[in-house]
Every structure is written in C-alpha cells, then in structure tokens.
Design an enzyme around this catalytic site. Structure first.
Site, PDB file in Angstrom:
ATOM      1  N   ASP A   1      72.331  52.165  -0.039  1.00 28.21           N
ATOM      2  CA  ASP A   1      72.648  50.884  -0.659  1.00 28.21           C
ATOM      3  C   ASP A   1      74.163  50.683  -0.681  1.00 28.21           C
ATOM      4  OD1 ASP A   1      69.956  50.581  -1.191  1.00 28.21           O
ATOM      5  OD2 ASP A   1      70.115  51.227  -3.281  1.00 28.21           O
ATOM      6  N   THR A   2      74.584  49.438  -0.713  1.00 36.30           N
ATOM      7  CA  THR A   2      76.015  49.116  -0.724  1.00 36.30           C
ATOM      8  C   THR A   2      76.790  49.856  -1.819  1.00 36.30           C
ATOM      9  OG1 THR A   2      75.675  46.960   0.310  1.00 36.30           O
ATOM     10  CG2 THR A   2      77.688  47.235  -0.982  1.00 36.30           C
TER      11      THR A   2
END
Length: 227
Positions: free
Chosen positions: A52-53
């Site tokens: 995930d970012t």
C-alpha cells in the site's frame, strides 16, 4: 528521503526498500516506485506483489516474465514468508495470537473483518510494549488480502499509528513496515531484512533493542498456535 533504496540485486530479481507514502504504481501523472526503479536501472521490471502507498519496506521485482511467473506461483502457494512491523497506541484485545476472518469492502475504500471464515484473511502476531501507551507488533500474514494487516489490528482495537484510513491517531507516517522476506528460489534460500528508516516513533523507546535481540529472526520464534 529517496523513494526507494536497492537492498539486493540478483540476475532474476531485485529487492528494494520502498519509502512510506510512495505509490507502488504510477498514478495522477507521477511515476510509481516500480517505474522509478525501471527508469533508474534502465530495465523492464515485473511486479509480483505490492505494498500500500503508506506502507514502507521490502518489495521483490522480477527482471523477466519467466521469473515473474515463478514468483507469482510462489506467492499464490504461500511459499514467500513475509513479516511486518507496526506500531499502535492503546491496549489490544489480545497481546498475541491470530486474527482470522473473511474480509469485505466497506465505506471510503475501507475493508472490514467478518465473523465468517470461508476464504479468510489469516494473521499471526506478537506484541511488546515499547513505550508509554505504545506497542510494537510483529505480524506474520498467512494470506495476502488487501489492507489485511491494517484491518487486523483495527479489529483488535488498536489501529496502526498514523493510519489515516482505519486509525484515529495522526502521526508523521503510517507505522506499517515490510520487515523481512524469506523464500527459496531455484534451490537457494534467501532471507532479506530491512529495519524501518522512516518515522520518529520507530527509533524511540525499546523497539531498536527488540529488533536486535528478540525479533531479529522472526522465522525462529514460537508463533502462537490457533486460538
């Protein structure tokens, strides 16, 4: 801090350490971390898993379609063991054990944990106090669901510190980090370890000592049996 560092180069793959808050794929007109590595090394790379970012840590990128197919099979068959570190405020419902349940989409791009277990997300974990009101979590996912670890900790009452989607405690970053990767590739055992480089809370309290003394080799720990 740079968006990534190269941890290891192999003829068939590369391992990088992604910085927090760096997109994995290109979006909004800006290059994601995979595209940045491709540009810097002037080679074509193949993503075989993702982060995930807001999550930092270790990522494998294959250098050929053949290697990518092999790694995809390994991930599908759970032959790549991943370990993550997280920090969370508050007191969890349990300090170690398992979080098991199906996951479903919820509101605002969130996911929720269900009571059913038809195709469950499965996470083992240990936790230790690292300071006043703050605990570190060593997480061992046994499945690969979207937002699995973020949902797992939120489900036991301790959303990850700085997690803007699931949490309620703002911080300088989301304190989730992909810490170790262990796998066998072409009859050779590989183990990569990368302590977190970003986040003031990762360097405070007892966590540096815990990583050196107690969680240095997660594969060797007496992981909790199912409860």
């Amino acid at each position: 801090m740079a968006s990534y560092q190269i941890v290891s180069q192999h003829p068939d793959f590369i391992v990088i350490n992604k910085a927090a808050n760096v997109h994995f794929h290109s979006q909004d007109g800006s290059a994601g971390v995979v595209a940045q590595v491709e540009r810097d090394l002037n080679i074509k790379l193949f993503a075989v898993h993702r982060l995930d970012t807001p999550t930092s840590g270790l990522i494998i990128l294959a250098k050929s379609a053949q290697a990518a197919n092999r790694f995809t099979q390994m991930f599908t068959q759970h032959q790549v063991q991943k370990y993550y570190l997280a920090l969370a405020s508050g007191k969890p419902k349990k300090k170690q054990g398992w979080v098991i349940g199906d996951m479903a989409k919820s509101r605002r791009s969130m996911y929720k944990l269900l009571r059913t277990k038809e195709n469950p997300a499965i996470t083992q974990f240990f936790s230790l106090s690292v300071g006043e009101g703050l605990r570190a979590y060593l997480l061992k996912p046994l499945s690969g669901k979207t937002h699995q670890l973020r949902v797992a900790l939120a489900s036991i009452g301790v959303p990850i510190l700085g997690d803007e989607l699931y949490g309620k405690h703002p911080s300088d970053r989301c304190y989730l980090h992909a810490y170790q990767l262990i796998f066998n590739y072409q009859d050779t055992e590989y183990q990569f370890s990368q302590p977190p480089l970003q986040g003031e809370h990762f360097s405070l309290g007892k966590l540096p000592h815990i990583l050196q003394q107690q969680w240095l080799a997660p594969n060797d720990l007496p992981w909790p049996s199912k409860s």
